[in-house]
Design an enzyme around this catalytic site. Structure first.
Site, PDB file in Angstrom:
ATOM      1  CB  SER A 119      -0.984  -0.007   1.165  1.00 19.15           C
ATOM      2  OG  SER A 119      -0.305  -0.106   2.388  1.00 19.15           O
ATOM      3  CG  ASP A 161       5.292   0.826   6.308  1.00 17.91           C
ATOM      4  OD1 ASP A 161       6.269   0.477   6.997  1.00 17.91           O
ATOM      5  OD2 ASP A 161       4.123   0.485   6.556  1.00 17.91           O
ATOM      6  CE1 TYR A 210       1.199  -0.147  13.336  1.00 19.86           C
ATOM      7  CE2 TYR A 210      -0.131   1.797  13.795  1.00 19.86           C
ATOM      8  CZ  TYR A 210       1.056   1.231  13.364  1.00 19.86           C
ATOM      9  OH  TYR A 210       2.100   2.035  12.982  1.00 19.86           O
TER      10      TYR A 210
HETATM   11  C1  GLA Z   1       3.244  -0.871   9.964  1.00 19.65           C
HETATM   12  C2  GLA Z   1       3.123   0.647   9.970  1.00 19.65           C
HETATM   13  C3  GLA Z   1       4.462   1.296  10.256  1.00 19.65           C
HETATM   14  C4  GLA Z   1       5.109   0.725  11.523  1.00 19.65           C
HETATM   15  C5  GLA Z   1       5.071  -0.802  11.501  1.00 19.65           C
HETATM   16  C6  GLA Z   1       5.536  -1.389  12.807  1.00 19.65           C
HETATM   17  O1  GLA Z   1       4.070  -1.294   8.927  1.00 19.65           O
HETATM   18  O2  GLA Z   1       2.638   1.091   8.732  1.00 19.65           O
HETATM   19  O3  GLA Z   1       4.317   2.681  10.364  1.00 19.65           O
HETATM   20  O4  GLA Z   1       4.506   1.245  12.669  1.00 19.65           O
HETATM   21  O5  GLA Z   1       3.781  -1.301  11.217  1.00 19.65           O
HETATM   22  O6  GLA Z   1       6.880  -1.117  13.008  1.00 19.65           O
END
Ligand code: GLA
Length: 351
Positions: A119, A161, A210
């Site tokens: 994404s 990411d 999360y």
């Molecule tokens: C996902 C989120 C990131 C980060 C990771 C955990 O990938 O998009 O921003 O928080 O989880 O490290």
């Protein structure tokens, strides 16, 4: 239209996925992360138009079509268009930046839902395709794409990411300090293979877990201050709630592991680097509670494989992938699992 772009102009943008080597659930805590952009990514090819966005996909059945400006990107259907709409909405809100349209096709060699940030790659490729690079630097594009991800999914993700995808450097991982925004490329040694193995468990980030973890970290920060500045674990004794205290302990120890890991690979000590990965996994399992039995078993089996220096879950957890640091030529993939040999790649590009 954006400055510098013309109706009918043919564009091709590409943005990579990422694997995070270490520094998990630290980005939204203002901590350290060490992701690397990988050679797998998402491409958008098409032409700039005006007034609307129309994208077909080689991997999704339904095309995305909406008029500009976008009012409510979270309501776009099909759902993959929300990432595109989130980026367009973000660009609209940047002062003085108009958003030109686009008519094209999206293709990707990144597996969706595997934890390789497909994404983020779509968002960053969209931003470049819409001409964001004319007005914004890469870090600002990453932040805009992070907001698009939050709008599209409702998940309060951090910026790691999108930073990896936008700012990747060939041959390097990125040590990103999420409190200052400082990016330091860290060379990935040639004598190591990085293999990402899918656990077979599909990760579902849209769940509340999360956000719950992020709330725990914020609760800890409210008591002891920014976790990035905590140098002694004794300081965490001020946190009464044992769960919140464990979350904070993960973040504090994980920040330290990022620099320890970066130092270990810089010194060519891959054995030490591997043990740091395993310590990171245990912390995610025991203190942050984002591992699963399936991920734990996969890490154990990889670590027991000859030629594997270390392994840990990568990304948000709750399923998804494990990253393994291996001797070149070693394929530690257990039978029945999908895996990818990934290389540190440059960030997004527009041509
Ligand atoms: C996902 C989120 C990131 C980060 C990771 C955990 O990938 O998009 O921003 O928080 O989880 O490290």
């Amino acid at each position: 239209m954006n400055a510098g772009s013309e109706m009918g102009e043919q564009i091709r943008s590409w943005a990579p996925g990422r694997v995070n080597l270490i520094g998990e659930h630290t980005d939204y805590a203002g901590g350290l992360v060490l992701p690397m952009a990988i050679q797998l990514g998402t491409t958008i090819e098409g032409e700039r138009t005006d007034g609307s966005i129309r994208l077909r996909s080689t991997t999704q059945a339904d095309e995305v079509r909406f008029d500009l400006p976008v009012d409510d990107p979270a309501s776009i259907t099909p759902a993959w268009g929300r990432y595109v709409g989130g980026v367009a909405a973000g660009l609209q809100s940047v002062a003085g930046l108009g958003v030109g349209g686009l008519d094209g096709e999206v293709s990707s060699d990144l597996p969706a839902g595997a934890g390789l940030s497909s994404s983020a790659a779509l968002e960053v490729a969209t931003a470049f395709a819409l001409g964001a690079g004319d007005s914004l630097d890469r870090a600002a594009i990453a932040e805009l794409c992070q907001r698009a991800e939050q709008v599209a999914t409702g998940v309060p993700c951090g910026v790691m990411d999108q930073m990896a995808s936008a700012c990747g450097v060939e041959g390097h991982a990125l040590r990103l300090d999420c409190s200052t925004g400082e990016i330091r490329p860290v060379p990935v040694p040639d004598d190591v293979a990085i293999v990402v193995v899918h656990s077979g468990q599909t990760r579902e980030l849209a769940g509340s877990e999360y956000g719950d973890r992020r709330s725990d970290v914020e609760a800890a920060t409210a008591i002891v201050g920014p976790l990035r500045t905590v140098t002694s674990l004794d300081a965490l004794d001020a946190i009464d709630d044992p769960t919140v205290r464990r979350r904070a302990r993960h973040v504090v120890t994980e920040n330290a592991r990022v620099d320890a890991f970066a130092d270990a690979i810089a010194a060519g000590d891959l054995v030490l680097a591997g043990t740091i990965l395993v310590a990171g996994h245990r912390s995610l399992r025991d203190d942050f509670d984002v591992s699963t039995d399936v991920l734990d078993a996969l890490v154990d089996s990889l670590v027991a494989t000859d030629g594997v220096y270390g392994a840990r879950l990568t990304g948000a957890g709750f399923g998804g992938c494990v990253v393994a640091l291996c001797r070149p030529g070693v394929d530690p993939t257990p039978p029945g699992h999908r895996s990818w040999l990934v290389r540190p790649s440059a960030g997004a590009a527009l041509s």
